[in-house]
Enzyme design. Sequence first.
Site, PDB file in Angstrom:
ATOM      1  N   PHE A 214       0.857  -1.184   0.000  1.00 56.32           N
ATOM      2  CA  PHE A 214       0.000   0.000   0.000  1.00 56.32           C
ATOM      3  C   PHE A 214       0.891   1.232   0.000  1.00 56.32           C
ATOM      4  CE2 PHE A 214      -2.389   3.493   1.785  1.00 56.32           C
ATOM      5  CZ  PHE A 214      -3.610   3.386   1.139  1.00 56.32           C
TER       6      PHE A 214
ATOM      7  N   ASP B  97       9.590   3.044   1.142  1.00 52.71           N
ATOM      8  CA  ASP B  97       8.401   3.704   1.681  1.00 52.71           C
ATOM      9  C   ASP B  97       8.379   3.460   3.193  1.00 52.71           C
ATOM     10  OD1 ASP B  97       5.880   4.384   2.611  1.00 52.71           O
ATOM     11  OD2 ASP B  97       4.808   3.580   0.877  1.00 52.71           O
TER      12      ASP B  97
ATOM     13  N   LYS C 156       3.106  10.434   8.084  1.00 54.65           N
ATOM     14  CA  LYS C 156       2.518   9.940   9.338  1.00 54.65           C
ATOM     15  C   LYS C 156       3.210  10.514  10.571  1.00 54.65           C
ATOM     16  CE  LYS C 156       0.214   5.838   7.518  1.00 54.65           C
ATOM     17  NZ  LYS C 156      -1.171   6.261   7.771  1.00 54.65           N
TER      18      LYS C 156
END
Length: 387
Positions: free
Chosen positions: A118, A202, A231
């Site tokens: 994702f 990532d 985040k």
Amino acid sequence: MMPTVPSPLAVLSHGSGARVWDVDGTEYLDFLGGIAVNALGHAHPVFVDAVARQAGRVAHISNYFASEPELALAERLTRLTGGDAVYFTNSGTEAIEAAVKLARRTGRPRILSLTSSFHGRTMGSLSLTGKPALQDPFRPLLPGTEQIAPTIEALEAALAEDVAALVVEPIQGEAGVVDLPAGYLAAARDLTRRVGALLIVDEIQTGIGRTGDWFVYQAEGVTPDAVALAKGLGGGFPIGALVGFGDAARLLQPGQHGSTYGGNPLATAVSGAVLAEIEDAGLVANAALRGAQLRDAITGMGSPLVAGVSGRGLLLGIVLTAPVASAIVAAAQERGLIVNAAADSRIRLAPPLIIGDAEVAEFAEKFAAALTAVHATTTTSPTGATA
């Protein structure tokens, strides 16, 4: 609001530390942390002060100008990551979009990512996301993007001199906190270097100390060509970044990418304060310590519903023996605990990095009770199979 998400589990009002309250006054221990975002928990004084102080000075100036918080954060991030240059965004998916354009600047047509990965929901990042259910409504996707199995053998077979980049999560968070095979990142670095492809890591969910190291690639002894962050980078304030290493830091030239809000003084000031507090308070080491305690607590519950624990530090996946994750989430919430069903048979934990012994003990008590309640509702056939 457009119906892009399921019905909310609750309407939350406010929070403090690792706790939140809903509008009815019900208190919850928050072990999701805004999906690995709230590194300092809720309403941390450092966060609140940084927002108020910078908002009282200047919040936005556009990318025609620079600001002191932006420059200071770029310097801090290059120091922490070992990278050479930073591009600021407003979110994780935008950081991946920048990574896609970075890869395109190599002139090579193919970008590889992994199945079950994702990377975001905008069209470029969605094209890299290895979840057909998310991709199918929006095809055709970005040409040249391919998903391969998360094995070293599949990577060896797919890599060639027409590959621009491999984009990889060191732990697949949205898949349920799924670990890659041992040695995968190191092998990926060697193999991509061999064919001249970029290795783009990532660390949007895994970075900023969450796994007990600042970044997983550092723990693995790997230097990527770029790393995507978001985040925990803002501790609750929207911000993302793409950090480039070596020659990759110079691939994007003036006018080739940009963002009106990216690197704004308010976001970068808050991020700088959050990172400073993580360093000063020793929260990276705390994540490693509390993660080990949680792992021991979970495996020590002896529940027939728990098959094991994946992940690192305070990004943990509880692997279940049956597809009852949603039922466990509901049972936990009834007992004042917020956890996440990242997959049918996996629970995700991503609490604030500030948790201590008390929060670990409270989690263990409430989660064990939720497991017991859900197990009691299952029936067993004469053959012993759980229905």
